[in-house]
Design a protein around this motif. Structure first.
Motif, PDB file in Angstrom:
ATOM      1  N   ASP A 151       0.891  -1.280  -0.039  1.00  0.00           N
ATOM      2  CA  ASP A 151      -0.068   0.069   0.044  1.00  0.00           C
ATOM      3  C   ASP A 151       0.929   1.174  -0.054  1.00  0.00           C
ATOM      4  OD1 ASP A 151      -2.396  -1.487   0.100  1.00  0.00           O
ATOM      5  OD2 ASP A 151      -2.350  -1.693   2.352  1.00  0.00           O
ATOM      6  N   PHE A 152       2.211   1.043   0.049  1.00  0.00           N
ATOM      7  CA  PHE A 152       3.087   2.248  -0.148  1.00  0.00           C
ATOM      8  C   PHE A 152       3.971   2.305  -1.241  1.00  0.00           C
ATOM      9  CE2 PHE A 152       1.677   2.274   4.368  1.00  0.00           C
ATOM     10  CZ  PHE A 152       1.674   3.390   4.809  1.00  0.00           C
ATOM     11  N   TYR A 153       4.429   3.555  -1.746  1.00  0.00           N
ATOM     12  CA  TYR A 153       5.413   3.923  -2.671  1.00  0.00           C
ATOM     13  C   TYR A 153       6.520   4.070  -1.826  1.00  0.00           C
ATOM     14  CZ  TYR A 153       2.336   4.193  -6.481  1.00  0.00           C
ATOM     15  OH  TYR A 153       1.330   4.123  -7.581  1.00  0.00           O
ATOM     16  N   VAL A 201      -0.059   4.856  -1.418  1.00  0.00           N
ATOM     17  CA  VAL A 201      -0.276   4.757  -2.709  1.00  0.00           C
ATOM     18  C   VAL A 201      -1.616   5.727  -2.832  1.00  0.00           C
ATOM     19  CG1 VAL A 201      -1.242   3.220  -4.396  1.00  0.00           C
ATOM     20  CG2 VAL A 201       0.782   2.529  -3.194  1.00  0.00           C
ATOM     21  N   ASP A 202      -2.675   5.490  -1.995  1.00  0.00           N
ATOM     22  CA  ASP A 202      -3.801   6.026  -2.236  1.00  0.00           C
ATOM     23  C   ASP A 202      -3.977   7.679  -2.179  1.00  0.00           C
ATOM     24  OD1 ASP A 202      -5.256   3.669  -2.383  1.00  0.00           O
ATOM     25  OD2 ASP A 202      -5.952   3.628  -0.358  1.00  0.00           O
ATOM     26  N   ALA A 236      -1.028   9.698  -3.244  1.00  0.00           N
ATOM     27  CA  ALA A 236       0.342   9.811  -3.588  1.00  0.00           C
ATOM     28  C   ALA A 236       0.307  11.163  -4.347  1.00  0.00           C
ATOM     29  CB  ALA A 236       0.652   8.784  -4.518  1.00  0.00           C
ATOM     30  N   GLU A 237      -0.873  11.618  -5.031  1.00  0.00           N
ATOM     31  CA  GLU A 237      -0.535  12.906  -5.968  1.00  0.00           C
ATOM     32  C   GLU A 237      -0.288  14.173  -5.172  1.00  0.00           C
ATOM     33  OE1 GLU A 237      -2.821  10.538  -6.218  1.00  0.00           O
ATOM     34  OE2 GLU A 237      -2.581   9.646  -8.373  1.00  0.00           O
ATOM     35  N   SER A 238      -0.644  14.088  -3.920  1.00  0.00           N
ATOM     36  CA  SER A 238      -0.372  15.392  -3.057  1.00  0.00           C
ATOM     37  C   SER A 238       1.243  15.307  -2.709  1.00  0.00           C
ATOM     38  CB  SER A 238      -1.129  15.467  -1.749  1.00  0.00           C
ATOM     39  OG  SER A 238      -1.039  14.358  -0.979  1.00  0.00           O
ATOM     40  N   TYR A 239       1.763  14.260  -2.564  1.00  0.00           N
ATOM     41  CA  TYR A 239       3.328  14.170  -2.297  1.00  0.00           C
ATOM     42  C   TYR A 239       3.842  14.407  -3.751  1.00  0.00           C
ATOM     43  CZ  TYR A 239       2.105  12.366   2.184  1.00  0.00           C
ATOM     44  OH  TYR A 239       1.581  12.261   3.515  1.00  0.00           O
ATOM     45  N   ILE A 240       3.474  13.675  -4.706  1.00  0.00           N
ATOM     46  CA  ILE A 240       4.074  13.922  -5.985  1.00  0.00           C
ATOM     47  C   ILE A 240       3.954  15.345  -6.329  1.00  0.00           C
ATOM     48  CG2 ILE A 240       3.942  13.395  -8.581  1.00  0.00           C
ATOM     49  CD1 ILE A 240       2.861  10.712  -7.771  1.00  0.00           C
TER      50      ILE A 240
END
Length: 902
Positions: A43-45, A80-81, A83-87
């Motif tokens: 569940d993690f990158y 993963v759920d 991720a966009e805000s961190y990216i």
């Protein structure tokens, strides 16, 4: 290399000894060594080693570690759920991000879970809605060149999220720089033999494979998408730029997995197949001269997309006051119209006809606006569908948009103007696509597409049968509890389910003596025990098996439906374009109706050739942005023609000179967008280019003063303007001494009038220019009226013929907040200086204290220029021509010429 990029040193030395998973990570980092690899583990990158340390600091997340037989490695992860805000934070920090997803479920193969980079996220290749502004394009650019009779520089632009693909070229790098400013790409790839000079500082330049720019390879790449490139593009430079940009977009799409037996050629071929962008169906080649040209200076000065003032409201821009669009499609179309105003009168009139009809039909306009509010972003939807990243809700969003298209068509059925009738014909309702989605996808599907519940009942008989088996089994289990209670006499008996042990029969401890012999113990709890029976186990196997097979079949069916929809990408894109146009036209009509805009009259050109000069006749014009921010606004007109093409505008600061000039330019631009304009009436010739030199600025990073920035911008105007240009000049020459500034202003005025012929608005405090205007046939003077009442200046903001009687600088100072004691001292100094003898500040012999002194160079005939006075000859000898800009040289020659005439 940044420690966050490339394979970690701690792993590189012992790659063969690494665990299979860590070897996967190492190899992906080596392959995507220009990006930070986010490596999915459940569940993690996760990131490791130097990348983990950098990621933890940037994202402010916990740094942990991973230990295995080969060592201990720093590790940090993001969910993963979410991720966009961190990216987004990583992108803002200047990183490219390679997302390595698990492409198989754990347990599907005996070895390590297979992973592959499924997307490379960069500022210019974003496709995630969470990271994109919905109302504007996000372009990635490519620059390439080609040698010939003249060196050609090409620019290709691609919005990966929408599929918009453009290309142009020019022998002028300045022209390409203007196009870069117009589209503002957030990222670029540059050929080895092309310069990145046209790119702004905030555009990320990404290193990319130089071979992608090779002409033969680029030709092949372009042809696989669009056929023979020679039929689409103008020359080798454009082919090279487009081919390389396509390859870069494919690279960002992500590739396939790699194992020990995969050759580099196989990987590259698989990557190209996996990365192909099927939704790229159109490549538009355009000539910048087909539209009104706006360089970076004009875009900024006219505040088309961003306000100049730091504290101004974000919507205090031209697009901010025009944008009443209901959809993201319409918002992007409107911005493109403002970015590229039209030149051809027929195209302008077609838009104006549509705006006029919509302005006059309130019910149609308002109903269309409400219908368009239900239109989703079809361009990005079909992009996700084609990239196989769309879920069932995306398909339903497409279906919901298609559902309103027939109503929009009905509203346009009685349209009178040709443009609206044509748009109605272009609005393909895609009934077959809508019917497919209606039949296949439930009305409110879950987000996940692998867990069932997305395919509608009745769409597939096999799926219905599996669901029936599962449903019958669950009904048997629902009935089991009542049957077993009656059979055993245990009233508290219950049947339950959990994900670990499956279905069970639970009996409390006091009733264990009544448990039948066929019950098999499965789990012991504190106060009860759980059992199964052979019949229950058999039913469970039937239910679980049926549900698993149903989920797998649903996923396959959904992918098939998604693929069928993707096959209609060109029809969806055409519909999106038509809806965007309708929305943008409705927006222009809404603004025209609400704010009392009028239809401009477009002055035709004489046949295929441009008439000499421009006609701009505006009655009661208003600044479209400023009037929204003030309780009242004083309208002003403009009367410019080939015979009256250079206006010298005077008046004190804050009287409205700059606002007036921008107002005229924005009204002209709006007319060429095809919009009504804020005026009582307007007659306008299409302008080829708008130049501005408005407002003081400097370039600290580039080491250029305000004066040098001004001179650079003026040099561009003098070099490139012509009789079809509109030029705005505000306080030219303020960055140097009064004498030099006046000389420069006069030389420029004469040059624009005599040599260029451009229609010019020149605001100035150099009052001698008003006398010059009387000598130039096509020049005239305007001024802003002011009135002094009891020592205070009252601004009327009304423009009038003639020159201002004074600058009122001291009187205006209190309005700007200058302390009263400073203002009073200024008045005293003005009075003192009024008693001094007048001095010609343009006289080169005047010293810094203002005393007319002897010539700085003694008169001499030694080595003098034959036929010239000694003082002029001496100054000519001192001129360092190699260090003078064209404007400075022109100014010096003008001054020396006036000395000869004295």
């Amino acid at each position: 290399m940044d420690p966050a990029l490339g394979p970690p040193d701690a792993m590189a030395e012992k790659r063969d000894e690494l665990t299979p998973m860590m070897r996967q990570y190492h190899d992906l980092c080596a392959r995507y060594d220009d990006a930070l690899v986010l490596f999915q583990v459940g569940d993690f990158y996760e990131t490791f080693c130097g990348a983990a340390e950098r990621t933890a600091r940037l994202l402010e997340v916990t740094l942990t570690s991973r230990e295995d037989s080969t060592g201990e490695y720093p590790m940090t992860g993001i969910p993963v759920d979410n991720a966009e805000s961190y990216i987004e934070e990583l992108l803002e920090a200047g990183y490219r991000v390679a997302v390595a997803d698990q492409i198989e479920e754990p347990g599907e193969s005996p070895g390590v879970v297979e992973r592959a980079v499924t997307r490379v996220i960069t500022p210019g290749t974003l496709t995630e809605d969470e990271l994109l502004a919905s109302d504007d394009n996000n372009f990635v650019a490519a620059l390439a060149s080609a040698e010939g009779a003249e060196r050609t520089l090409a620019l290709a632009l691609l919005d990966v999220s929408t599929g918009d693909f453009l290309a142009t070229s020019s022998t002028s790098s300045e022209a390409i720089a203007d196009e870069v400013s117009r589209f503002a790409p957030s990222e670029a790839v540059v050929a080895p033999d092309a310069s990145g000079d046209p790119l702004p500082e905030d555009c990320m330049v990404t290193p990319f494979d130089p071979d992608a720019f090779a002409l033969e390879r680029a030709t092949e790449t372009v042809s696989t998408y669009f056929g023979e490139p020679d039929a689409l593009l103008a020359g080798d430079a454009e082919i090279r730029a487009c081919g390389a940009l396509l390859e870069y977009a494919e690279y960002a799409r992500g590739g396939t997995s790699e194992n020990e037996d995969t050759t580099d050629e196989e990987v590259e071929r698989a990557d190209r197949d996996a990365g192909r962008l099927e939704y790229l169906t159109h490549l538009t080649r355009y000539d910048p001269r087909e539209y009104l040209l706006l360089d970076a200076v004009a875009l900024r000065s006219l505040e088309l997309f961003e306000p100049r003032a730091v504290r101004a409201r974000e919507d205090a821009t031209l697009v901010g006051v025009l944008d009443e669009t209901a959809s993201a499609l319409g918002g992007r179309a409107l911005r493109d119209w403002i970015r590229r105003p039209l030149l051809e009168p027929d195209r302008i009139e077609a838009r104006l006809d549509a705006v006029e009809e919509l302005t006059g039909s309130v019910q149609t306009r308002e109903h269309l606006h409400e219908l368009l509010r239900d239109v989703y972003d079809l361009e990005r939807l079909i992009g996700r569908i084609s990239r196989e990243r769309a879920n069932a809700r995306d398909l339903r969003s497409l279906r919901d948009t298609l559902a309103v298209v027939p109503e929009i068509r009905d509203r346009l059925a009685d349209a009178d103007c040709e443009r609206l009738r044509g748009l109605r014909d272009e609005l393909d309702p895609l009934a077959d696509v809508r019917g497919l989605i209606d039949d296949a996808v439930v009305s409110d599907p879950p987000i996940e597409i692998t867990e069932g519940g997305i395919v509608a009942e009745g769409y597939d008989a096999n799926l219905d049968e599996l669901r029936g088996t599962a449903r019958d089994g669950k009904q048997w289990i629902d009935d089991l509890e009542a049957c077993e209670r009656e059979r055993t006499g245990i009233d508290s008996l219950k049947v339950g389910y959990n994900s670990v042990h499956g279905y069970y029969i639970e009996v409390t401890n006091p009733n264990l003596d009544a448990v039948p012999e066929n019950y098999q113990r499965r789990q012991t709890l504190k106060n009860s025990e759980r059992f199964v029976t052979p019949a229950l186990k058999e039913r469970e196997d039937e239910i679980v098996g049926a549900e698993e097979r149903a989920d797998e079949l649903e996923y396959e069916l959904f992918c098939d439906v998604r693929s069928e929809v993707a096959d209609e990408v060109e029809r969806v894109q055409a519909l999106a374009d038509a809806l965007a146009t309708v929305d943008a036209l409705v927006s222009l009509a809404t603004v025209a109706a609400q704010y009392d805009y009028c239809r401009p009259e477009i002055a035709e050109r004489d046949g295929d050739e441009a008439i000499d000069g421009l006609e701009i006749d505006i009655e009661g014009g208003r600044h479209p942005v400023v009037e929204r921010t003030q309780e009242s606004f004083v309208p002003n007109g403009a009367d410019l023609s080939p015979e009256r093409r250079l206006a010298v505008i005077t008046g004190p600061n804050m009287s409205g000179k700059s606002t007036y000039m921008r107002q005229v330019a924005q009204i002209v631009l709006l007319a060429q967008v095809g919009s009504f304009v804020p005026a009582e009436s307007a007659r306008i010739s299409p302008v080829d280019r708008i130049f501005t030199r408005v407002g003081a600025s400097d370039d600290i990073a580039g080491g250029r003063s305000t004066f040098m920035v001004e001179m650079d911008e003026l040099a561009t105007i003098l070099r490139e303007a012509d009789e079809r240009s509109l030029v705005l000049l505000d306080e030219v020459g303020r960055g140097t001494s009064t004498a030099d500034g006046l000389a420069i202003a006069q030389a420029i005025t004469e040059h624009l009038h005599d040599e260029v012929g451009a229609t010019t608005l020149f605001a100035t405090h150099h009052h001698p220019l008003t006398e010059l205007a009387e000598e130039l046939p096509a020049a005239f003077t305007l001024h802003f009226e002011v009135e002094q009442r009891e020592g205070e200046v009252v601004f009327h903001h009304e423009i009038a013929p003639g020159a201002a009687t004074g600058s009122y600088g001291v009187e205006v100072a209190p309005a700007a907040g200058v302390p009263e004691d400073v203002v009073e001292r200024s008045r005293e100094l003005v009075a003192e200086n009024a008693d001094e003898p007048a001095i010609d500040e343009s006289d080169p012999r005047a010293d810094p204290q203002g005393r007319a002194d002897e010539p700085r160079v003694p008169a001499s005939t030694d080595g003098g220029c034959q036929g010239l006075p000694d003082d002029v000859a001496a100054e000519l000898r001192e001129l360092e021509l190699a260090h003078l800009t064209p404007v400075e040289a022109l100014t010096e020659l003008d001054r020396l010429q006036r000395l000869l005439e004295e």
